[in-house]
Design an enzyme around this catalytic site. Structure first.
Site, PDB file in Angstrom:
ATOM      1  N   LEU A  11       0.839  -1.261  -0.034  1.00  0.00           N
ATOM      2  CA  LEU A  11      -0.064   0.026  -0.001  1.00  0.00           C
ATOM      3  C   LEU A  11       1.020   1.029   0.071  1.00  0.00           C
ATOM      4  O   LEU A  11       0.552   2.215  -0.901  1.00  0.00           O
ATOM      5  CB  LEU A  11      -0.856  -0.094   1.232  1.00  0.00           C
ATOM      6  CG  LEU A  11      -2.126  -1.100   1.302  1.00  0.00           C
ATOM      7  CD1 LEU A  11      -2.630  -1.448   2.449  1.00  0.00           C
ATOM      8  CD2 LEU A  11      -3.133  -0.706   0.187  1.00  0.00           C
ATOM      9  N   ASP A  70     -10.898 -11.586  10.803  1.00  0.00           N
ATOM     10  CA  ASP A  70     -10.434 -10.402  10.966  1.00  0.00           C
ATOM     11  C   ASP A  70      -9.236 -10.250  11.906  1.00  0.00           C
ATOM     12  O   ASP A  70      -9.233  -9.364  12.672  1.00  0.00           O
ATOM     13  CB  ASP A  70     -11.578  -9.597  11.543  1.00  0.00           C
ATOM     14  CG  ASP A  70     -12.289  -9.885  12.618  1.00  0.00           C
ATOM     15  OD1 ASP A  70     -12.046 -10.879  13.284  1.00  0.00           O
ATOM     16  OD2 ASP A  70     -13.069  -8.950  13.113  1.00  0.00           O
ATOM     17  N   GLU A 125      -8.583  -8.839   6.821  1.00  0.00           N
ATOM     18  CA  GLU A 125      -9.824  -7.875   6.534  1.00  0.00           C
ATOM     19  C   GLU A 125      -9.351  -6.589   6.274  1.00  0.00           C
ATOM     20  O   GLU A 125      -8.443  -5.834   7.036  1.00  0.00           O
ATOM     21  CB  GLU A 125     -10.501  -7.846   7.668  1.00  0.00           C
ATOM     22  CG  GLU A 125     -11.902  -6.972   7.211  1.00  0.00           C
ATOM     23  CD  GLU A 125     -12.760  -6.562   8.631  1.00  0.00           C
ATOM     24  OE1 GLU A 125     -13.614  -7.530   8.812  1.00  0.00           O
ATOM     25  OE2 GLU A 125     -12.608  -5.688   9.089  1.00  0.00           O
TER      26      GLU A 125
HETATM   27  P1  0O2 Z   1     -13.260  -3.651  15.147  1.00  0.00           P
HETATM   28  O1  0O2 Z   1     -12.602  -3.232  16.688  1.00  0.00           O
HETATM   29  O2  0O2 Z   1     -13.413  -2.612  14.529  1.00  0.00           O
HETATM   30  O3  0O2 Z   1     -12.279  -4.749  14.655  1.00  0.00           O
HETATM   31  P2  0O2 Z   1     -18.112 -10.097  11.916  1.00  0.00           P
HETATM   32  O4  0O2 Z   1     -16.809  -9.452  12.074  1.00  0.00           O
HETATM   33  O5  0O2 Z   1     -18.231 -10.833  10.270  1.00  0.00           O
HETATM   34  O6  0O2 Z   1     -18.251 -11.222  12.716  1.00  0.00           O
HETATM   35  P3  0O2 Z   1     -19.883  -8.410  10.717  1.00  0.00           P
HETATM   36  O7  0O2 Z   1     -20.698  -7.249  11.270  1.00  0.00           O
HETATM   37  O8  0O2 Z   1     -20.572  -9.307   9.746  1.00  0.00           O
HETATM   38  O9  0O2 Z   1     -19.346  -9.230  11.989  1.00  0.00           O
HETATM   39  O10 0O2 Z   1     -18.672  -7.976   9.983  1.00  0.00           O
HETATM   40  P4  0O2 Z   1     -18.786  -6.454   9.099  1.00  0.00           P
HETATM   41  O11 0O2 Z   1     -20.170  -5.871   8.626  1.00  0.00           O
HETATM   42  O12 0O2 Z   1     -17.818  -6.713   7.747  1.00  0.00           O
HETATM   43  O13 0O2 Z   1     -18.117  -5.467   9.919  1.00  0.00           O
HETATM   44  C1  0O2 Z   1     -16.818  -5.642  10.694  1.00  0.00           C
HETATM   45  C2  0O2 Z   1     -16.168  -4.458  11.053  1.00  0.00           C
HETATM   46  O14 0O2 Z   1     -16.627  -3.343  10.214  1.00  0.00           O
HETATM   47  C3  0O2 Z   1     -16.504  -3.853  12.351  1.00  0.00           C
HETATM   48  O15 0O2 Z   1     -15.445  -4.666  13.321  1.00  0.00           O
HETATM   49  C4  0O2 Z   1     -16.119  -2.292  12.329  1.00  0.00           C
HETATM   50  O16 0O2 Z   1     -14.824  -1.986  12.661  1.00  0.00           O
HETATM   51  C5  0O2 Z   1     -16.490  -1.956  11.111  1.00  0.00           C
HETATM   52  N1  0O2 Z   1     -18.144  -1.626  10.988  1.00  0.00           N
HETATM   53  C6  0O2 Z   1     -19.247  -2.471  10.729  1.00  0.00           C
HETATM   54  N2  0O2 Z   1     -20.371  -1.701  10.834  1.00  0.00           N
HETATM   55  C7  0O2 Z   1     -20.048  -0.600  11.429  1.00  0.00           C
HETATM   56  C8  0O2 Z   1     -20.954   0.469  11.897  1.00  0.00           C
HETATM   57  O17 0O2 Z   1     -22.092   0.453  11.956  1.00  0.00           O
HETATM   58  N3  0O2 Z   1     -20.080   1.585  12.669  1.00  0.00           N
HETATM   59  C9  0O2 Z   1     -18.675   1.711  12.667  1.00  0.00           C
HETATM   60  N4  0O2 Z   1     -18.278   2.588  13.169  1.00  0.00           N
HETATM   61  N5  0O2 Z   1     -17.845   0.555  12.156  1.00  0.00           N
HETATM   62  C10 0O2 Z   1     -18.569  -0.505  11.697  1.00  0.00           C
HETATM   63  P5  0O2 Z   1     -15.745  -5.179  14.678  1.00  0.00           P
HETATM   64  O18 0O2 Z   1     -15.722  -6.474  14.935  1.00  0.00           O
HETATM   65  O19 0O2 Z   1     -17.001  -4.057  15.219  1.00  0.00           O
HETATM   66  O20 0O2 Z   1     -14.600  -4.476  15.611  1.00  0.00           O
END
Ligand code: 0O2
Length: 250
Positions: free
Chosen positions: A56, A107, A173
């Site tokens: 990157l 992730d 991720e």
């Molecule tokens: P962190 O600490 O940020 O890493 P999964 O991880 O597959 O169990 P999901 O919800 O299917 O869960 O995954 P998705 O939709 O790919 O989202 C994963 C990550 O995207 C989150 O990580 C956040 O970093 C970000 N994200 C998703 N939705 C939102 C949101 O509404 N607001 C914000 N600010 N960030 C979001 P984690 O696991 O929450 O933790």
């Protein structure tokens, strides 16, 4: 997404102070066994992040030099904290074992790329695809924002890690978003911490409106960017040269 040091994470997992070496709490035997085993897996994911960051950073500098446009504003990365790995496995009803973490968590290695324009987000996606990293899953929350307004492009990629005797493919991720989307997501996380559950319904409309305002800002900045490029084509000296006359010196 904060940068996190590998040693700090392992120390936290074992509840051993990285400074004094004291153990600050009791863990069950199976948790300690998990602690011992996790080190190698985390290190491999750290290598994947290192490989990805190098690529990157090269693209960022290369584009800046060759095209006078750097598609990357900034990059953040983290290896999932051991405590978070255990919590996530439990939340998903999975056994807290090395095999379970390796097979079910995608992730552990996370990289976030923040770009000036939406077009840069997809440019980086294409560069990843063209440069030996397989994209195994795409969640395009820019094309289809989440109900709360969250926008970002999420990719799960397989990063080849070049070890001394073999190449290992490690899943990472990568979240790509614009500066405006990043601002919204960072502040939203601060206001509605994920442990607190979904925001109350009366806040949802305002939250979504703020996300739409960020998207509108992206569209307007894109317009300005295109206008500037057009002006450059018409008048090579740029908008400043449109009048042709020099201003008198003051
Ligand atoms: P962190 O600490 O940020 O890493 P999964 O991880 O597959 O169990 P999901 O919800 O299917 O869960 O995954 P998705 O939709 O790919 O989202 C994963 C990550 O995207 C989150 O990580 C956040 O970093 C970000 N994200 C998703 N939705 C939102 C949101 O509404 N607001 C914000 N600010 N960030 C979001 P984690 O696991 O929450 O933790």
């Amino acid at each position: 997404m904060q940068n996190w040091s590998f040693n700090d994470g392992v120390a936290r997992l074992s509840r051993r102070s990285p400074v004094t070496g004291e153990v600050a709490g009791e863990r069950t035997g199976s948790e300690l066994e998990f602690v011992r085993e996790l080190g190698g897996l985390l290190l491999m994911h750290k290598f994947a992040v290192d490989e990805l960051l190098t690529k990157l950073r090269i693209w960022s500098e290369e584009f800046d030099y060759a095209h006078e446009h750097d598609p990357i504003e900034h990059i953040a990365s983290r290896i999932k904290r051991p405590e978070s790995i255990m919590q996530k496995l439990r939340r998903k009803g999975l056994p807290v074992t090395l095999a379970s973490a390796r097979d079910h968590l995608t992730d552990i290695a996370g990289v976030r790329v923040v770009c000036p324009f939406v077009s840069d987000v997809y440019l980086i996606r294409d560069l990843i695809r063209r440069n030996g990293m397989e994209i195994v899953q795409t969640k395009d929350y820019i094309a289809e924002p989440k109900p709360n307004g969250y926008r970002s492009l999420h990719l799960l990629i397989r990063v080849p890690v070049h070890l001394s005797d073999r190449v290992e493919k490690v899943t990472a991720e990568i979240q790509l978003r614009t500066i405006a989307m990043d601002f919204w997501a960072a502040v939203e996380r601060k206001i509605f911490d994920k442990s607190g559950g979904a925001p109350r319904p009366e806040f949802s409309g305002e939250l979504k409106a703020a996300a739409d305002a960020a998207a509108d800002l992206d569209a307007r900045m894109k317009g300005l960017h295109e206008l500037k490029a057009l002006a450059r084509e018409v008048v090579p000296d740029g908008i400043e040269g449109l009048g042709g006359e020099e201003l008198p010196a003051r």
